[in-house]
Design an enzyme around this catalytic site. Structure first.
Site, PDB file in Angstrom:
ATOM      1  N   LEU A 219     -51.419  -6.366  20.135  1.00 25.39           N
ATOM      2  CA  LEU A 219     -52.843  -6.343  20.432  1.00 25.39           C
ATOM      3  C   LEU A 219     -53.585  -7.037  19.291  1.00 25.39           C
ATOM      4  O   LEU A 219     -53.034  -7.241  18.208  1.00 25.39           O
ATOM      5  CB  LEU A 219     -53.350  -4.907  20.574  1.00 25.39           C
ATOM      6  CG  LEU A 219     -52.950  -4.143  21.839  1.00 25.39           C
ATOM      7  CD1 LEU A 219     -53.514  -2.728  21.787  1.00 25.39           C
ATOM      8  CD2 LEU A 219     -53.446  -4.858  23.096  1.00 25.39           C
ATOM      9  N   ASP A 220     -54.817  -7.352  19.544  1.00 25.14           N
ATOM     10  CA  ASP A 220     -55.684  -8.049  18.595  1.00 25.14           C
ATOM     11  C   ASP A 220     -55.604  -7.480  17.182  1.00 25.14           C
ATOM     12  O   ASP A 220     -55.780  -6.283  16.963  1.00 25.14           O
ATOM     13  CB  ASP A 220     -57.126  -7.924  19.114  1.00 25.14           C
ATOM     14  CG  ASP A 220     -58.120  -8.725  18.287  1.00 25.14           C
ATOM     15  OD1 ASP A 220     -57.706  -9.393  17.333  1.00 25.14           O
ATOM     16  OD2 ASP A 220     -59.313  -8.661  18.627  1.00 25.14           O
TER      17      ASP A 220
END
Length: 384
Positions: A219-220
């Protein structure tokens, strides 16, 4: 008597110049670029001005940012920029100049962040197409001869964070680890894709190392390290293989680029209540500003060794000329030791110019290419 006075003044100036040169020359120079938005308007303006000033002050029209930094770190769009400025074209030079990198992102922005209309209908909210971003990133990090670049294929050490759902912990990609083992070497486009996988906008991005032994569901990186400067500083302090001369903060020169605050006053309702999206933005901004404040404290003995460029109110607008000029004309801000900020008299453009003087005074970097050790490394206990 007069001759002795003149001689003393001459030797005093020469001594000061020599001491100043030695003080700067021994420092390891770090470039860190925040995530945030999908265009990187603040970082884009700063990077172009930075490279233009380097060329102006060196008199070398072909000088590039990687020539004067020993370490580059980035998160999200900042990681894409960091990778573009440090990816080796096969001759020891970066694939992109700063201006070329910004131009490429601007021209391909609609494809990098292409709305997936079907997903938007199914999920009742806007989502971007992962396949469209994949295509652009693959093109971005491929040499003319077709070679697909990996973390090892960079001119300077590179650091990129993401969040791994498999281990529920941050995962930091680095050239140092990639050089130690293929178990920690990943294709460069996948690294950038991983750190850009913003929840609700993209699905988690699965990726596997070159030898297939290490995997990650990413994820980011902005969720945990939107401002990767502290991670970059820590990496340099403990990476004695690439940076054997570093003993402490006094040996570092750090240039940190923000990408504008995510949360503005307009997101706070009239009754002073915040929406859920505003709370998320406040958290991300808060993490970045906390890192800035901590580093400001760490460099309080010599604030000129740490420069942070940030701007307010620009959000995620497109990187067009007038807006980029506004970034450079904005007065700089600096974190105070116990909270808050103070407005500086210098503009962001002037602060960049002063920083470049120090870079040029110390000459081009001399960090050797990272050794490509193929040592066996056991898989991590969490199964990555």
């Amino acid at each position: 008597m007069e001759l002795s006075k003149v001689t003393l003044e001459i030797f005093t100036k020469l001594e000061q110049k020599w001491l100043s040169h030695c003080e700067t020359a021994k420092k390891i120079r770090i470039l860190s670029i925040d995530g945030g938005g999908n265009t990187g308007i603040v970082a884009g303006a700063a990077l172009i001005h930075l490279e233009d000033q380097i060329r102006l002050k060196t008199g070398d029209p072909h000088a590039q940012i990687a020539d004067f930094f020993d370490m580059v770190a980035g998160t999200g769009i900042g990681a894409v920029l960091a990778a573009m400025l440090s990816a080796d074209d096969g001759t020891g030079h970066p694939l992109f100049t700063a201006r070329e990198a910004i131009k490429f992102i601007t021209q391909n922005n609609s494809e990098l962040f292409k709305v997936n209309k079907l997903a938007g209908v199914l999920h009742r909210r806007k989502r971007f197409s992962g396949k469209s971003m994949d295509k652009v990133l693959k093109e971005m990090f491929k040499r003319e001869d077709g070679t697909v670049l990996t973390l090892k294929d960079t001119c300077k050490p590179l650091l990129v964070p993401c969040f791994d759902l498999k281990s529920s912990a941050p995962f930091v990609f680095s050239r140092a680890d990639a050089s130690e083992s293929p178990s920690f070497n990943f294709e460069l486009w996948k690294v950038c894709r991983a750190t850009s996988a913003t929840p609700s906008l993209f699905k988690p991005f699965p990726l596997t190392s070159i030898d297939g032994k290490t995997s990650c569901s990413a994820l980011d990186g902005g969720l945990v390290m939107n401002n990767p400067t502290a991670a970059a500083v820590t990496h340099v302090l403990h990476n004695k293989r690439d940076f054997p001369s570093v003993n402490g903060m006094e040996d570092l020169l750090v240039f940190s680029l923000g990408n504008g605050p995510l949360c503005g006053r307009s997101k706070v309702r009239n009754n002073s209540e915040c929406s859920t999206s505003s709370v998320v933005d406040i958290v991300l901004d808060g993490v970045s500003e906390t890192v800035d404040q901590m580093l400001g404290n760490a460099f309080c003995w010599n604030r000129s060794n740490y420069v942070r460029i940030q701007a307010n109110g620009l959000g995620s607008e497109r990187m067009v000329g007038p807006r980029m000029e506004e970034v450079l004309k904005d007065r700089g801000v600096e974190s105070l030791p116990f909270g808050g900020k103070r407005l500086l008299t210098e503009t962001n453009g002037q602060r960049i110019e002063c920083f470049v003087q120090r870079l040029v005074a110390s000459g081009k970097t001399s960090i050797p290419p990272s050794p490509c050790k193929e040592s066996a490394v056991s898989p991590l206990t969490n199964g990555r």
